[in-house]
Design a protein around this motif. Structure first.
Motif, PDB file in Angstrom:
ATOM      1  N   GLN A 149      25.569  43.208  23.919  1.00 13.58           N
ATOM      2  CA  GLN A 149      24.414  43.473  24.784  1.00 13.58           C
ATOM      3  C   GLN A 149      23.569  42.209  24.951  1.00 13.58           C
ATOM      4  OE1 GLN A 149      23.285  46.116  26.641  1.00 13.58           O
ATOM      5  NE2 GLN A 149      25.284  47.026  26.256  1.00 13.58           N
ATOM      6  N   LYS A 150      23.373  41.490  23.869  1.00 11.46           N
ATOM      7  CA  LYS A 150      22.595  40.249  23.904  1.00 11.46           C
ATOM      8  C   LYS A 150      23.282  39.221  24.803  1.00 11.46           C
ATOM      9  CE  LYS A 150      20.266  37.020  20.720  1.00 11.46           C
ATOM     10  NZ  LYS A 150      20.403  35.789  21.414  1.00 11.46           N
ATOM     11  N   LEU A 151      24.574  39.029  24.606  1.00 10.67           N
ATOM     12  CA  LEU A 151      25.344  38.067  25.395  1.00 10.67           C
ATOM     13  C   LEU A 151      25.295  38.404  26.887  1.00 10.67           C
ATOM     14  CD1 LEU A 151      27.589  35.708  25.271  1.00 10.67           C
ATOM     15  CD2 LEU A 151      29.164  37.614  25.546  1.00 10.67           C
ATOM     16  N   VAL A 152      25.584  39.658  27.225  1.00  6.40           N
ATOM     17  CA  VAL A 152      25.616  40.075  28.625  1.00  6.40           C
ATOM     18  C   VAL A 152      24.234  39.928  29.259  1.00  6.40           C
ATOM     19  CG1 VAL A 152      25.883  42.107  30.115  1.00  6.40           C
ATOM     20  CG2 VAL A 152      27.601  41.597  28.378  1.00  6.40           C
ATOM     21  N   ASP A 171      18.161  50.716  30.064  1.00  2.00           N
ATOM     22  CA  ASP A 171      17.396  51.066  28.869  1.00  2.00           C
ATOM     23  C   ASP A 171      18.237  51.867  27.888  1.00  2.00           C
ATOM     24  OD1 ASP A 171      15.267  49.694  29.946  1.00  2.00           O
ATOM     25  OD2 ASP A 171      14.185  51.498  30.572  1.00  2.00           O
ATOM     26  N   LYS A 172      19.076  52.762  28.407  1.00  4.58           N
ATOM     27  CA  LYS A 172      19.977  53.539  27.542  1.00  4.58           C
ATOM     28  C   LYS A 172      20.983  52.612  26.840  1.00  4.58           C
ATOM     29  CE  LYS A 172      23.350  57.267  27.612  1.00  4.58           C
ATOM     30  NZ  LYS A 172      24.186  58.123  28.462  1.00  4.58           N
ATOM     31  N   SER A 173      21.545  51.663  27.578  1.00  2.00           N
ATOM     32  CA  SER A 173      22.512  50.731  26.993  1.00  2.00           C
ATOM     33  C   SER A 173      21.890  49.899  25.879  1.00  2.00           C
ATOM     34  CB  SER A 173      23.069  49.783  28.060  1.00  2.00           C
ATOM     35  OG  SER A 173      23.832  50.482  28.987  1.00  2.00           O
ATOM     36  N   VAL A 174      20.697  49.404  26.141  1.00  2.00           N
ATOM     37  CA  VAL A 174      20.024  48.546  25.160  1.00  2.00           C
ATOM     38  C   VAL A 174      19.567  49.366  23.960  1.00  2.00           C
ATOM     39  CG1 VAL A 174      18.018  47.051  24.784  1.00  2.00           C
ATOM     40  CG2 VAL A 174      19.387  46.810  26.865  1.00  2.00           C
ATOM     41  N   ALA A 175      18.994  50.551  24.216  1.00  4.23           N
ATOM     42  CA  ALA A 175      18.484  51.390  23.128  1.00  4.23           C
ATOM     43  C   ALA A 175      19.594  51.885  22.215  1.00  4.23           C
ATOM     44  CB  ALA A 175      17.708  52.572  23.700  1.00  4.23           C
ATOM     45  N   SER A 176      20.789  52.067  22.758  1.00  2.00           N
ATOM     46  CA  SER A 176      21.896  52.581  21.942  1.00  2.00           C
ATOM     47  C   SER A 176      22.661  51.469  21.214  1.00  2.00           C
ATOM     48  CB  SER A 176      22.850  53.403  22.806  1.00  2.00           C
ATOM     49  OG  SER A 176      23.485  52.587  23.759  1.00  2.00           O
ATOM     50  N   ALA A 177      22.239  50.232  21.402  1.00  2.00           N
ATOM     51  CA  ALA A 177      22.932  49.116  20.734  1.00  2.00           C
ATOM     52  C   ALA A 177      22.804  49.269  19.224  1.00  2.00           C
ATOM     53  CB  ALA A 177      22.356  47.786  21.187  1.00  2.00           C
ATOM     54  N   PHE A 198      16.808  40.750  20.370  1.00  2.00           N
ATOM     55  CA  PHE A 198      16.567  40.943  21.791  1.00  2.00           C
ATOM     56  C   PHE A 198      15.205  40.391  22.224  1.00  2.00           C
ATOM     57  CE2 PHE A 198      19.344  45.064  21.998  1.00  2.00           C
ATOM     58  CZ  PHE A 198      20.483  44.307  21.802  1.00  2.00           C
ATOM     59  N   GLU A 199      14.537  39.677  21.374  1.00  2.00           N
ATOM     60  CA  GLU A 199      13.177  39.211  21.658  1.00  2.00           C
ATOM     61  C   GLU A 199      13.117  37.813  22.274  1.00  2.00           C
ATOM     62  OE1 GLU A 199      10.349  40.973  21.512  1.00  2.00           O
ATOM     63  OE2 GLU A 199      11.484  42.733  20.874  1.00  2.00           O
ATOM     64  N   THR A 200      14.259  37.226  22.643  1.00  2.00           N
ATOM     65  CA  THR A 200      14.251  35.890  23.223  1.00  2.00           C
ATOM     66  C   THR A 200      13.755  35.940  24.670  1.00  2.00           C
ATOM     67  OG1 THR A 200      16.497  35.975  24.113  1.00  2.00           O
ATOM     68  CG2 THR A 200      16.260  35.248  21.810  1.00  2.00           C
ATOM     69  N   GLU A 201      13.254  34.818  25.158  1.00  2.00           N
ATOM     70  CA  GLU A 201      12.802  34.741  26.553  1.00  2.00           C
ATOM     71  C   GLU A 201      13.962  34.953  27.517  1.00  2.00           C
ATOM     72  OE1 GLU A 201       9.667  34.745  27.767  1.00  2.00           O
ATOM     73  OE2 GLU A 201       9.203  35.028  25.639  1.00  2.00           O
ATOM     74  N   GLN A 202      15.133  34.411  27.186  1.00  2.00           N
ATOM     75  CA  GLN A 202      16.307  34.569  28.057  1.00  2.00           C
ATOM     76  C   GLN A 202      16.720  36.040  28.136  1.00  2.00           C
ATOM     77  OE1 GLN A 202      17.272  32.321  29.981  1.00  2.00           O
ATOM     78  NE2 GLN A 202      19.362  32.710  30.589  1.00  2.00           N
ATOM     79  N   PHE A 203      16.635  36.754  27.014  1.00  2.00           N
ATOM     80  CA  PHE A 203      16.960  38.181  27.018  1.00  2.00           C
ATOM     81  C   PHE A 203      15.973  38.936  27.901  1.00  2.00           C
ATOM     82  CE2 PHE A 203      17.087  42.550  25.644  1.00  2.00           C
ATOM     83  CZ  PHE A 203      18.439  42.788  25.456  1.00  2.00           C
ATOM     84  N   LYS A 204      14.699  38.645  27.761  1.00  2.00           N
ATOM     85  CA  LYS A 204      13.672  39.330  28.557  1.00  2.00           C
ATOM     86  C   LYS A 204      13.871  39.057  30.054  1.00  2.00           C
ATOM     87  CE  LYS A 204      10.353  39.271  24.800  1.00  2.00           C
ATOM     88  NZ  LYS A 204       9.150  38.635  24.246  1.00  2.00           N
ATOM     89  N   GLU A 255      21.558  38.092  28.286  1.00  2.00           N
ATOM     90  CA  GLU A 255      21.061  36.714  28.373  1.00  2.00           C
ATOM     91  C   GLU A 255      21.848  35.866  29.355  1.00  2.00           C
ATOM     92  OE1 GLU A 255      19.047  36.003  23.985  1.00  2.00           O
ATOM     93  OE2 GLU A 255      21.032  35.155  24.371  1.00  2.00           O
ATOM     94  N   TRP A 256      23.171  35.923  29.278  1.00  2.00           N
ATOM     95  CA  TRP A 256      23.982  34.976  30.053  1.00  2.00           C
ATOM     96  C   TRP A 256      24.396  35.512  31.410  1.00  2.00           C
ATOM     97  CZ3 TRP A 256      23.297  30.256  28.989  1.00  2.00           C
ATOM     98  CH2 TRP A 256      22.843  29.939  27.710  1.00  2.00           C
ATOM     99  N   CYS A 257      24.900  36.718  31.453  1.00  2.00           N
ATOM    100  CA  CYS A 257      25.294  37.282  32.748  1.00  2.00           C
ATOM    101  C   CYS A 257      24.061  37.478  33.625  1.00  2.00           C
ATOM    102  CB  CYS A 257      26.013  38.605  32.532  1.00  2.00           C
ATOM    103  SG  CYS A 257      26.396  39.494  34.057  1.00  2.00           S
ATOM    104  N   TRP A 258      23.080  38.211  33.086  1.00  2.00           N
ATOM    105  CA  TRP A 258      21.921  38.578  33.887  1.00  2.00           C
ATOM    106  C   TRP A 258      20.838  37.510  33.888  1.00  2.00           C
ATOM    107  CZ3 TRP A 258      22.647  42.140  37.297  1.00  2.00           C
ATOM    108  CH2 TRP A 258      23.682  43.060  37.092  1.00  2.00           C
ATOM    109  N   GLY A 259      20.496  36.950  32.753  1.00  2.00           N
ATOM    110  CA  GLY A 259      19.424  35.968  32.694  1.00  2.00           C
ATOM    111  C   GLY A 259      19.819  34.615  33.260  1.00  2.00           C
ATOM    112  N   GLU A 260      20.995  34.157  32.895  1.00  2.00           N
ATOM    113  CA  GLU A 260      21.426  32.823  33.325  1.00  2.00           C
ATOM    114  C   GLU A 260      22.054  32.835  34.714  1.00  2.00           C
ATOM    115  OE1 GLU A 260      21.902  28.815  33.461  1.00  2.00           O
ATOM    116  OE2 GLU A 260      20.754  29.945  31.983  1.00  2.00           O
ATOM    117  N   VAL A 261      23.116  33.614  34.907  1.00  2.00           N
ATOM    118  CA  VAL A 261      23.844  33.545  36.175  1.00  2.00           C
ATOM    119  C   VAL A 261      23.132  34.321  37.288  1.00  2.00           C
ATOM    120  CG1 VAL A 261      26.024  34.056  37.337  1.00  2.00           C
ATOM    121  CG2 VAL A 261      26.034  33.078  35.038  1.00  2.00           C
ATOM    122  N   TRP A 262      22.803  35.591  37.065  1.00  2.00           N
ATOM    123  CA  TRP A 262      22.088  36.349  38.095  1.00  2.00           C
ATOM    124  C   TRP A 262      20.697  35.777  38.330  1.00  2.00           C
ATOM    125  CZ3 TRP A 262      22.980  40.614  41.335  1.00  2.00           C
ATOM    126  CH2 TRP A 262      24.273  41.156  41.265  1.00  2.00           C
TER     127      TRP A 262
END
Length: 135
Positions: A41-44, A27-33, A5-11, A46-53
């Protein structure tokens, strides 16, 4: 945080995801991964939120309109719950959310719209209760 989860796209995606859906939920979703769920979680994030949103062509209000319509069409009440909250956070009014559901009723079907409205009303009550607690 998990090393994957430490990638720039994830952040970038995590920041947007928190702003739209709220920090506590995200935070709950990520912490419980765990080993099973972390790749999704990484895919969603990075790509859904980081790329598209994260794109500038459509603003967040427009994206919220689209998501509510598509999620109603797909009859995905859990995701509708999240995105009604996100739509409110993105500045949509309750009347605009109602209109999305009405529009979807005509083009996607009344049963899906009824489910969406039920979930939407539940979120409105939760949102109001949280706002009252903050006062």
């Amino acid at each position: 945080m998990r090393p994957e989860f430490e990638t720039e796209q994830f952040k970038k995606g995590l920041k947007i995801r928190r702003e739209v859906l709220g920090g506590a939920y995200v935070d709950k979703s990520v912490a419980s991964a765990d080993d099973m769920t972390a790749p999704l979680q990484k895919l969603v994030t990075e790509w859904c939120w980081g790329e598209v949103w994260g794109r500038d062509t459509l603003d967040r209000r427009t994206r919220s309109f689209l998501n509510l319509a598509m999620l109603t069409a797909l009859n995905r009440p859990h995701e509708i719950r999240l995105h009604v909250r996100g739509a409110l956070n993105n500045g949509l009014t309750r009347e605009e959310i109602r209109e999305v559901i009405l529009q979807a009723a005509i083009y996607c079907g009344v049963p899906a719209a009824l489910d969406a409205m039920k979930v939407t009303l539940e979120v409105f009550k939760e949102f109001d209760a949280e706002a009252a607690e903050k006062k």
